[in-house]
Design a protein around this motif. Sequence first.
Motif, PDB file in Angstrom:
ATOM      1  N   GLU A  82     -44.776  21.219  21.003  1.00 13.35           N
ATOM      2  CA  GLU A  82     -44.142  22.394  20.756  1.00 13.35           C
ATOM      3  C   GLU A  82     -42.835  22.179  21.313  1.00 13.35           C
ATOM      4  O   GLU A  82     -42.503  21.696  22.624  1.00 13.35           O
ATOM      5  N   ALA A  83     -41.685  22.835  20.700  1.00  6.99           N
ATOM      6  CA  ALA A  83     -40.448  22.422  21.248  1.00  6.99           C
ATOM      7  C   ALA A  83     -40.208  23.349  22.290  1.00  6.99           C
ATOM      8  O   ALA A  83     -40.724  24.425  22.594  1.00  6.99           O
ATOM      9  N   CYS A 113     -34.694  20.581  13.947  1.00  2.00           N
ATOM     10  CA  CYS A 113     -36.142  20.762  13.592  1.00  2.00           C
ATOM     11  C   CYS A 113     -36.547  19.251  13.618  1.00  2.00           C
ATOM     12  O   CYS A 113     -37.720  18.952  14.024  1.00  2.00           O
ATOM     13  N   ALA A 136     -36.734  17.536  16.623  1.00  2.00           N
ATOM     14  CA  ALA A 136     -37.844  18.041  17.521  1.00  2.00           C
ATOM     15  C   ALA A 136     -39.378  17.577  17.164  1.00  2.00           C
ATOM     16  O   ALA A 136     -40.406  17.598  17.850  1.00  2.00           O
ATOM     17  N   ALA A 194     -40.787  18.519  14.430  1.00  2.00           N
ATOM     18  CA  ALA A 194     -41.380  19.644  13.704  1.00  2.00           C
ATOM     19  C   ALA A 194     -41.342  19.874  12.145  1.00  2.00           C
ATOM     20  O   ALA A 194     -41.881  20.407  11.479  1.00  2.00           O
ATOM     21  N   CYS A 195     -40.112  18.843  11.840  1.00  2.00           N
ATOM     22  CA  CYS A 195     -39.705  19.163  10.401  1.00  2.00           C
ATOM     23  C   CYS A 195     -39.835  17.736   9.683  1.00  2.00           C
ATOM     24  O   CYS A 195     -39.392  16.848  10.574  1.00  2.00           O
ATOM     25  N   LEU A 214     -42.437  25.105   7.638  1.00  2.00           N
ATOM     26  CA  LEU A 214     -42.473  24.353   8.863  1.00  2.00           C
ATOM     27  C   LEU A 214     -41.506  24.827   9.910  1.00  2.00           C
ATOM     28  O   LEU A 214     -41.671  24.954  11.045  1.00  2.00           O
ATOM     29  N   TYR A 215     -40.090  24.934   9.241  1.00  2.57           N
ATOM     30  CA  TYR A 215     -39.132  25.268  10.005  1.00  2.57           C
ATOM     31  C   TYR A 215     -39.094  26.545  10.632  1.00  2.57           C
ATOM     32  O   TYR A 215     -38.828  26.802  11.817  1.00  2.57           O
ATOM     33  N   LYS A 218     -41.803  28.058  11.490  1.00  5.59           N
ATOM     34  CA  LYS A 218     -42.797  27.974  12.584  1.00  5.59           C
ATOM     35  C   LYS A 218     -42.103  27.638  13.730  1.00  5.59           C
ATOM     36  O   LYS A 218     -42.330  28.083  14.791  1.00  5.59           O
ATOM     37  N   TRP A 219     -41.568  26.493  13.479  1.00  8.49           N
ATOM     38  CA  TRP A 219     -41.008  25.934  14.737  1.00  8.49           C
ATOM     39  C   TRP A 219     -39.796  26.811  15.273  1.00  8.49           C
ATOM     40  O   TRP A 219     -39.735  26.810  16.632  1.00  8.49           O
ATOM     41  N   LYS A 269     -41.328  29.300  17.371  1.00  2.80           N
ATOM     42  CA  LYS A 269     -41.709  28.609  18.895  1.00  2.80           C
ATOM     43  C   LYS A 269     -40.522  28.590  19.874  1.00  2.80           C
ATOM     44  O   LYS A 269     -40.572  28.888  20.989  1.00  2.80           O
ATOM     45  N   VAL A 270     -39.456  28.028  19.250  1.00  6.10           N
ATOM     46  CA  VAL A 270     -38.405  27.744  20.074  1.00  6.10           C
ATOM     47  C   VAL A 270     -37.542  29.078  20.483  1.00  6.10           C
ATOM     48  O   VAL A 270     -37.228  29.329  21.810  1.00  6.10           O
TER      49      VAL A 270
END
Length: 609
Positions: free
Chosen positions: A358-359, A431, A434, A436-437, A461-462, A464-465, A468-469
């Motif tokens: 997780e970022a 992303c 990080a 995540a992508c 995916l983007y 979702k990331w 989180k960020v």
Amino acid sequence: MWRRLLILIAGACCALCMPAYADRPQAQPAALVVGNAGYPGQPLASAANDARAMADALGRRGYRVMLHENLTRDGMLQALQSWRARMRPGGGNVFYFAGHGLQAGDSARLLGVDASLSRPATLMTRAVDVKQLLAMAGSTTDGAPNLVLLDACRDNPFGAATADLPSAAGVLLVQATGAGGVAFDRAGHGAWTGALLQAMADRDTGLATALADPAVRAAHGRNRHWQARHEGQERQDSGPAAADPVQAMTAAAGIEHPRGVLPKDSAEQVELTFWDSVKDSSHAGDYEAYLQAYPHGRFAALARARIERLKASTPKAETPKAAPAPAPAPEKPRAPAARRPADAPPVATPAAPAAPAEAPRTASAPSQMQKAGSDIRDCPACPVLAVIAPGAFTMGSNTSDPSEKPPHRVTVDAPFAIGRTEVTVEQWNACVDAGACPKVTDAPRAPNTPARDISWDDAQLYVKWLTKVSGKPYRLPTEAEWEFAARGGTSSRYWWGDDMRRGSANCKDCGEPWQADGPAPVASFAANAYGLHDMSGSVWEWVEDCWHSSYKNAPADARAWSEQFCRVHVIRGGSWRDGASYMPATTRFKYDASVRHSQNGFRVARDMK
């Protein structure tokens, strides 16, 4: 700026009278009343009072009134959007504005309170263009015209000549003066609005009758001439001569002051101040604002050169060398199955990266509910969002494309935020960095161009990331939200009107800048009324919804139209490789969720709760 007088011919306005609708609340016309007084450095004494009194007078005549004070430019656009959504279909709706204004050439502007003479460029960039206002106010029926009342100045602080404004179908434009006229502000009410309110004192006096009152036309002798325009018809009257400035300043009603953003310096110094405020800018739009104010100014050649330099300095986007040449886009009539050009064979998306860490969440100030018309940036890596106010619109069209039928009414009942531009290469790469992508291409692409070769699964995916960020609920826009935002408060074929206009969208038939091997940098073209760039052209944009071949049984609200186990999703807006027939706000197509295509990208959205 000065506030002006434009008087109405009673015979042309009889359709504005309302007795037939008095007992039908659902048929009440809507009135938007805006009073801007709180300008930094040059506040107005009576604009807010004028707006409150006008709102009361219209409310007593049966209008559904929306009153706003001290709106920014974006706030005015959002208020206009809400007004348009509440308009009575039969016409007779009213927009009233009291505040600073100006006119350069044939472009009149109503200033938001975020415009300031200390930053002359904002007089152009933080104002609503009256042409844009008239497009939003246009009636779509054969009923009564909608009425636009502007008690704002039309002189030019930049010294250039002014010209008459064009008329607009379905709108009766009533201004406090013609091009270059002057008026005065004073305690209580402005000269013209005060006379109009006096004429409306009797509740039984119709608005048309009040506007034709001789006292309103005279407006205490302060205005140089009056003017009324409706669908190309015009009537002018020389009216009383302009009062001597000394006499005007010592009028019996009390001391009066020029109602306008008046430069204290010479015209030469104002231009120098304007240029000094933009000369070090890295944004082409600032130099374009200077050219709008000073098309033949002393720095005009330099401004044009800097615009060209900024465009030339943008790295050229390239596509993978292995990709075959694209097939030309078919023109309308277009069948849903054949209308999308393909410049490379579909490529199945590889497996998503395995459980990235997780970022870290970016620290930021506590969030709060943002007002419609404002900008949001939830984290340094996050795209800038525009807040869109609730409203209603007709989604779809009766074109030859069956997927856009039937047109249906949709209500957007809650505010939402959407990206001002598509997600850029730079934002996508954050992303990727990080973990995540996925990395979707090895081709070098400019960081400020839209990310592409993106599948629907990749876009998920983007967001979702990004959630989180930022700690905010990011997602793709729904299809209804997307079209509502793309229209920018209009009901026309494109957000700028019913006819294709060169230089308004990034497509192969739409004018410069354009190149075959990649889309232009984001925001290279003008934004719509909601401040959104590239909703037509650039890259196709994924939305949340599953694909349906028509709008039969579509939701009447703005939620996503989804199905269980859906693998085919909607893309909107057309791309830079497509022709002009793909640029209407209603254009839609489909792709499998796992397919990456060089013309597909996306922009993000989130709820405002």
